[in-house]
Scaffold this motif. Structure first.
Motif, mmCIF file in Angstrom:
data_model
loop_
_atom_site.group_PDB
_atom_site.id
_atom_site.type_symbol
_atom_site.label_atom_id
_atom_site.label_comp_id
_atom_site.label_asym_id
_atom_site.label_seq_id
_atom_site.Cartn_x
_atom_site.Cartn_y
_atom_site.Cartn_z
ATOM 1 N N ARG A 70 -35.966 3.742 48.130
ATOM 2 C CA ARG A 70 -36.760 4.246 47.009
ATOM 3 C C ARG A 70 -36.585 5.754 46.862
ATOM 4 N NH1 ARG A 70 -40.509 0.334 48.925
ATOM 5 N NH2 ARG A 70 -41.593 1.916 50.151
ATOM 6 N N TRP A 71 -36.499 6.435 48.005
ATOM 7 C CA TRP A 71 -36.279 7.889 47.963
ATOM 8 C C TRP A 71 -34.938 8.203 47.323
ATOM 9 C CZ3 TRP A 71 -32.310 10.593 50.304
ATOM 10 C CH2 TRP A 71 -32.423 11.999 50.249
ATOM 11 N N SER A 72 -33.904 7.477 47.727
ATOM 12 C CA SER A 72 -32.577 7.728 47.183
ATOM 13 C C SER A 72 -32.521 7.397 45.690
ATOM 14 C CB SER A 72 -31.522 6.923 47.943
ATOM 15 O OG SER A 72 -31.742 5.539 47.802
ATOM 16 N N GLU A 73 -33.231 6.341 45.291
ATOM 17 C CA GLU A 73 -33.254 5.987 43.871
ATOM 18 C C GLU A 73 -33.938 7.070 43.053
ATOM 19 O OE1 GLU A 73 -35.135 2.222 43.856
ATOM 20 O OE2 GLU A 73 -33.363 1.138 44.561
ATOM 21 N N ARG A 74 -35.024 7.636 43.595
ATOM 22 C CA ARG A 74 -35.707 8.724 42.883
ATOM 23 C C ARG A 74 -34.797 9.949 42.764
ATOM 24 N NH1 ARG A 74 -40.271 7.031 45.971
ATOM 25 N NH2 ARG A 74 -39.924 8.720 47.473
ATOM 26 N N PHE A 75 -34.036 10.209 43.806
ATOM 27 C CA PHE A 75 -33.127 11.347 43.775
ATOM 28 C C PHE A 75 -32.007 11.120 42.768
ATOM 29 C CE2 PHE A 75 -30.452 14.755 45.217
ATOM 30 C CZ PHE A 75 -31.318 15.648 45.820
ATOM 31 N N GLU A 76 -31.505 9.882 42.721
ATOM 32 C CA GLU A 76 -30.483 9.538 41.735
ATOM 33 C C GLU A 76 -31.006 9.784 40.317
ATOM 34 O OE1 GLU A 76 -29.484 5.516 42.461
ATOM 35 O OE2 GLU A 76 -27.958 5.968 43.961
ATOM 36 N N ALA A 77 -32.236 9.307 40.066
ATOM 37 C CA ALA A 77 -32.820 9.476 38.730
ATOM 38 C C ALA A 77 -32.997 10.952 38.393
ATOM 39 C CB ALA A 77 -34.163 8.752 38.669
ATOM 40 N N ALA A 78 -33.381 11.756 39.377
ATOM 41 C CA ALA A 78 -33.560 13.193 39.143
ATOM 42 C C ALA A 78 -32.239 13.863 38.782
ATOM 43 C CB ALA A 78 -34.163 13.852 40.384
ATOM 44 N N MET A 79 -31.162 13.479 39.463
ATOM 45 C CA MET A 79 -29.852 14.049 39.144
ATOM 46 C C MET A 79 -29.426 13.668 37.724
ATOM 47 S SD MET A 79 -27.490 13.850 42.588
ATOM 48 C CE MET A 79 -26.186 14.724 41.738
ATOM 49 N N GLY A 80 -29.656 12.397 37.374
ATOM 50 C CA GLY A 80 -29.328 11.961 36.025
ATOM 51 C C GLY A 80 -30.115 12.719 34.978
ATOM 52 N N SER A 81 -31.402 12.949 35.225
ATOM 53 C CA SER A 81 -32.244 13.677 34.271
ATOM 54 C C SER A 81 -31.808 15.132 34.124
ATOM 55 C CB SER A 81 -33.706 13.620 34.715
ATOM 56 O OG SER A 81 -34.168 12.284 34.734
ATOM 57 N N ALA A 94 -24.265 8.355 28.803
ATOM 58 C CA ALA A 94 -23.143 8.265 29.737
ATOM 59 C C ALA A 94 -23.242 9.352 30.803
ATOM 60 C CB ALA A 94 -21.830 8.380 28.978
ATOM 61 N N VAL A 95 -23.659 10.570 30.404
ATOM 62 C CA VAL A 95 -23.844 11.655 31.373
ATOM 63 C C VAL A 95 -24.943 11.303 32.358
ATOM 64 C CG1 VAL A 95 -24.787 13.991 31.610
ATOM 65 C CG2 VAL A 95 -22.939 13.551 29.996
ATOM 66 N N ARG A 96 -26.078 10.797 31.840
ATOM 67 C CA ARG A 96 -27.187 10.428 32.714
ATOM 68 C C ARG A 96 -26.756 9.354 33.716
ATOM 69 N NH1 ARG A 96 -30.551 9.424 29.158
ATOM 70 N NH2 ARG A 96 -31.926 11.258 29.280
ATOM 71 N N GLU A 97 -26.055 8.360 33.254
ATOM 72 C CA GLU A 97 -25.653 7.258 34.120
ATOM 73 C C GLU A 97 -24.588 7.724 35.130
ATOM 74 O OE1 GLU A 97 -25.708 3.423 35.699
ATOM 75 O OE2 GLU A 97 -27.064 4.414 34.269
ATOM 76 N N ALA A 98 -23.630 8.527 34.672
ATOM 77 C CA ALA A 98 -22.566 8.987 35.568
ATOM 78 C C ALA A 98 -23.120 9.844 36.692
ATOM 79 C CB ALA A 98 -21.514 9.772 34.775
ATOM 80 N N PHE A 99 -24.019 10.765 36.360
ATOM 81 C CA PHE A 99 -24.568 11.640 37.392
ATOM 82 C C PHE A 99 -25.614 10.929 38.238
ATOM 83 C CE2 PHE A 99 -22.405 14.944 35.113
ATOM 84 C CZ PHE A 99 -22.149 15.907 36.069
ATOM 85 N N LYS A 100 -26.213 9.863 37.689
ATOM 86 C CA LYS A 100 -27.196 9.112 38.449
ATOM 87 C C LYS A 100 -26.544 8.384 39.610
ATOM 88 C CE LYS A 100 -30.698 5.476 37.942
ATOM 89 N NZ LYS A 100 -31.342 4.545 36.989
#
Length: 829
Positions: A5-16, A350-356
């Motif tokens: 869950r922590w890693s998923e939150r971090f992924e979402a933050a990078m995408g945002s 696409a940017v959000r998904e790629a960086f996520k």
């Protein structure tokens, strides 16, 4: 699950964050401009320092001793002026003309151009112990008695016997090898001249230290300017001058390294641009990939300017390496963004998904590489320590620059109507492998498995090369000429030095070193030891009285009545017994100056000359042990100082620290991936190709005759940190829902190939370096990347397929990343 869950939150933050930069590109680019300007300002005064002394921490005794030596004595080494290409008499005339004038140059303390052979020849008997002088006296008495008998007409000799000899060579032989004989040339040529080489040399002692590159250039320029204004034609046709010595060699070697680094960086840029143009088939894509890399390098070297102010032999070429490693992130990110756009997503989505996802994988790989590089910072060897810190900062800065800059640039080009070129993911070598591996994974696993076992079984044979001459450019004219100088001198031109505070201390140090030399016998690495106090013999008054008595008797022997073959011995003995006692101040000036401190400094020195090459690490380490830790009678302890001891400490440190650093690198990679991936199993799987390829590389080195050295050993942790991300990208993509092996492998495998190639490009440029040390780094790194590419692109996917099919066949409920049986083509029959 909490880690996931922590890693998923971090992924979402990078995408945002990436999406926000995409939507507000001018803000992101303005921040980029400010950071780049600041980095440029901080890095403006960066210089390269290739001095070995700067590779050890200041706390080391050898470094502190060398600094004291440079302060008191001006450092070791000479500016050597060689006259070449004339007859002996012309060469001597050249020296007689030039030496006094060279001595007047502002940066020259003195010029040593003649051996003190006449002085030591005249006073040779003062260096003989009293008991041996009495033996000489007894021989002369016997000869004198024989002469008297011969002069008596009434004396009849019953047996014919040869007269008592006046040859004292057997006694002289006992004292052969002493400093007085070695420094005087042991009866050889007065000048430092080699008739066969048609060369004569002068040794100029500079006022400053060769460690200061700016000063070295100043004194060499001064000498060159002086020689250029002289009329050398009078010394014969073809006569020329050349300069070598410590100062000249340091300038030339620095020039080689600087040129190599400039060429390596330029070549790396050209190769990166060429590969990216081939990879993307788009000039704009090349620009989108390279701009974040360039900005990241400027930021990184701005940090270097603030933290260190200079780069060393290892950190100097990091720009090329970090450039290649940074481009790898761009290949993955831009390639993924292009794929998502081709699937119909908007640019911002696409940017959000790629960086996520891909961006998070890039962060993991950068973090892992940074931790691996930081393991090098545990070393006291400053070259490794600074390399580790700078590389770690550079890896993290590279990801940050892509996160800030690439989305903003994509936002701008999307507004201008640019769309990425459509790629055929099912064509090309990687796509062919994607179709081939599921059909032949068993055979591939077997063949590569046998090959890896064979290579790894040879790893124990790899050796470490301690010879530092293999890491210097010995083809330089100044280096080749310098090697001829020792032959002319008859001993090493650069001894190590023991600093002393009194005449008593000088004699005690000399006695201890001579005792060590005698104790080691033929295994001793000490050639001879010299000090002013030792060059002034003891008991001179007693010896003088004895020599006077001997001389009176010798004077009564008529040379004309002595056999021709011994007449020269008699005349020589008569002159030697006339010599008067002498003090330190009466020693020849050219000799005395070699032992005197710099102007304004007090104390003396003991010079220790080695009989082994001080470029050979094995011999240097033996020599170092023999001249260190001298215990004096007052309880104090002293050691020799010199660059040879620095080299020995570097070799000892690298040998001692390398295992610890490698273990730290592996453990840091493992725990970093475990924490970021949230799975122990996935962390182990991702590490497997890297560990196997490193082990295979070491075995391959043994088969190819390659060796580790104190520079290229850094490649191993570098490979650990920079190749593990390939496994991360494969696992992350293959573990996704509904992942199809062929499709994912074709896309990700192409990015991995590009990433490994661009990572290797930074090192590939070093293969063409003139400096053998940098060259060895390039050779080993590129061999490592090649082995890793085979393992990660062929062996690792085949193993994943093998495990996945085995688990499916045995009814396992979970599968190895890569999807279930339905997601793959039929297995091989």
């Amino acid at each position: 699950m909490s880690e996931m869950r922590w890693s998923e939150r971090f992924e979402a933050a990078m995408g945002s964050l990436a999406a926000r930069s995409h939507q507000r590109p001018w803000v992101a680019l303005f921040v980029t401009l400010l950071l780049t300007g600041l980095g440029t300002f901080c890095a403006r005064n960066l210089t390269l320092n290739a001095d070995l002394v700067n590779l050890l921490p200041r706390s080391f005794q050898s470094v502190q001793d060398l600094e004291k030596l440079r302060t008191r004595f001006g450092g070791m080494g000479n500016v050597v002026v060689a006259g070449i290409g004339a007859e002996p008499e012309q060469l001597k005339q050249f020296v007689d003309d030039m030496a006094p004038r060279l001595a007047t140059l502002s940066e020259v303390r003195f010029v040593n151009y003649q051996r003190p052979s006449q002085f030591f020849e005249q006073h040779a008997l003062y260096y003989v112990d009293l008991p041996d002088l009495k033996v000489i006296q007894d021989r002369i008495d016997a000869r004198f008695a024989w002469e008297k008998e011969q002069a008596n007409p009434l004396f009849v000799r019953l047996e014919e016997a040869p007269p008592p000899s006046l040859d004292f060579s057997d006694i002289e032989q006992k004292y052969t090898g002493g400093a007085n004989q070695r420094l005087s040339g042991q009866g050889g040529e007065l000048y430092y001249l080699d008739p066969q080489e048609r060369m004569v040399v002068m040794l100029l002692k500079a006022k400053g230290s060769s460690a200061d590159l700016g000063y070295s250039k100043q004194v060499i320029s001064q000498v060159q300017d002086f020689l250029s204004k002289q009329d050398l034609s009078k010394y014969g046709p073809g006569f020329r001058t050349e300069i070598t010595g410590t100062f000249k060699k340091k300038i030339d070697q620095q020039g080689v390294i600087t040129g190599d680094l400039a060429r390596a960086s330029s070549l790396a840029i050209v190769l990166l641009l060429a590969y990216l143009a081939f990879h993307f088939r788009s000039a704009l894509s090349v620009g989108l990939t390279m701009v974040p890399v360039a900005a990241g390098l400027v930021w990184t070297y701005g940090f270097v300017g603030v933290a260190y102010g200079q780069v060393n032999l290892l950190t100097g070429f990091l720009a090329a390496v970090l450039g290649g490693l940074g481009v790898e992130h761009g290949i993955h990110l831009l390639g993924r963004w292009g794929t998502l756009r081709s699937e119909g997503l908007s640019s911002v989505d696409a940017v959000r998904e790629a960086f996520k996802h891909t961006g998070f994988s890039a962060l993991i790989s950068a973090l892992v590489a940074a931790l691996t590089f930081l393991s090098l910072s545990l070393s006291e060897f400053r070259a490794f320590h600074e390399f580790g810190v700078i590389a770690a900062v550079g890896m993290l800065v590279s990801v940050a620059s892509y996160l800030l800059i690439l989305p903003a640039m994509l936002g701008l080009v999307s507004r201008w109507g640019w769309t990425p070129r459509q790629h055929q993911s099912q064509s090309g070598p990687v796509a062919m492998l994607a179709r081939f591996l599921p059909r032949r994974y068993r055979a591939v696993s077997l063949v590569l498995g046998v090959a890896l076992v064979g290579l790894i079984s040879q790893a124990y044979r790899v050796t470490f090369n301690y010879d530092s001459t293999k890491l210097d450019d010995v083809t330089l004219p100044s280096v080749r000429l310098d090697r001829r100088i020792d032959h002319i001198l008859g001993y090493s031109a650069t001894p190590v030095v023991v600093l002393t505070d009194s005449e008593k201390m000088e004699r005690e140090v000399v006695n201890q070193l001579q005792a060590r030399k005698q104790q080691s016998g033929k295994d001793s690495t000490i050639d001879f030891v010299g000090a002013l106090e030792d060059l002034v013999p003891q008991q001179q008054d007693e010896k003088h009285a004895l020599l006077q008595a001997i001389h009176k008797k010798l004077a009564r022997i008529d040379p004309e009545r002595v056999a021709k073959e011994t007449r020269a011995d008699l005349v020589r003995a008569q002159k030697m017994t006339q010599a008067q006692p002498f003090t330190r101040e009466q020693l020849p000036v050219s000799l005395r100056r070699q032992f005197e401190p710099a102007t304004g400094q007090k104390g003396g020195v003991v010079l220790v000359y080695a009989n082994v090459s001080l470029s050979d690490g094995v011999g240097t380490r033996r020599f170092t042990k023999e001249v260190r830790n001298l215990q004096l009678s007052d309880g104090s302890q002293v050691s020799a100082a010199g660059e040879a001891l620095i080299l020995a400490d570097i070799l000892d440190m690298v040998a001692k620290e390398s295992p610890r650093i490698l273990v730290a690198a592996v453990l840091s990679v493992f725990f970093a991936m475990w924490m970021t991936l949230g799975s122990l199993r996935n962390a182990l799987i991702c590490m497997l190709p890297t560990l196997l390829s490193i082990a295979a590389l070491v075995g391959l080195m043994a088969l190819l005759g390659l060796q580790f050295n104190y520079l290229n050993i850094v490649v191993i942790p570098v490979l650990i940190g920079t190749t593990v991300d390939a496994g991360v990208h494969l696992i992350e993509r293959l573990g996704g829902p509904g992942a199809d092996f062929a499709t994912v492998y074709a896309e990700t495998g192409k990015a991995i190939t590009g990433g490994l190639l661009t990572s290797a490009i930074g090192f590939l440029a070093l293969v063409f370096a003139k400096h053998p040390g940098l060259n060895s780094i390039g050779d080993l790194a590129n061999l490592g990347f090649a082995v890793n590419m085979v393992v990660v692109l062929v062996g690792f996917p085949a193993l994943l397929l093998l495990v996945d099919r085995w688990r499916n066949k045995h009814g396992a409920t979970t599968s190895t990343p890569g999807g279930d049986e339905a997601q793959h083509p039929a297995p091989e029959s």
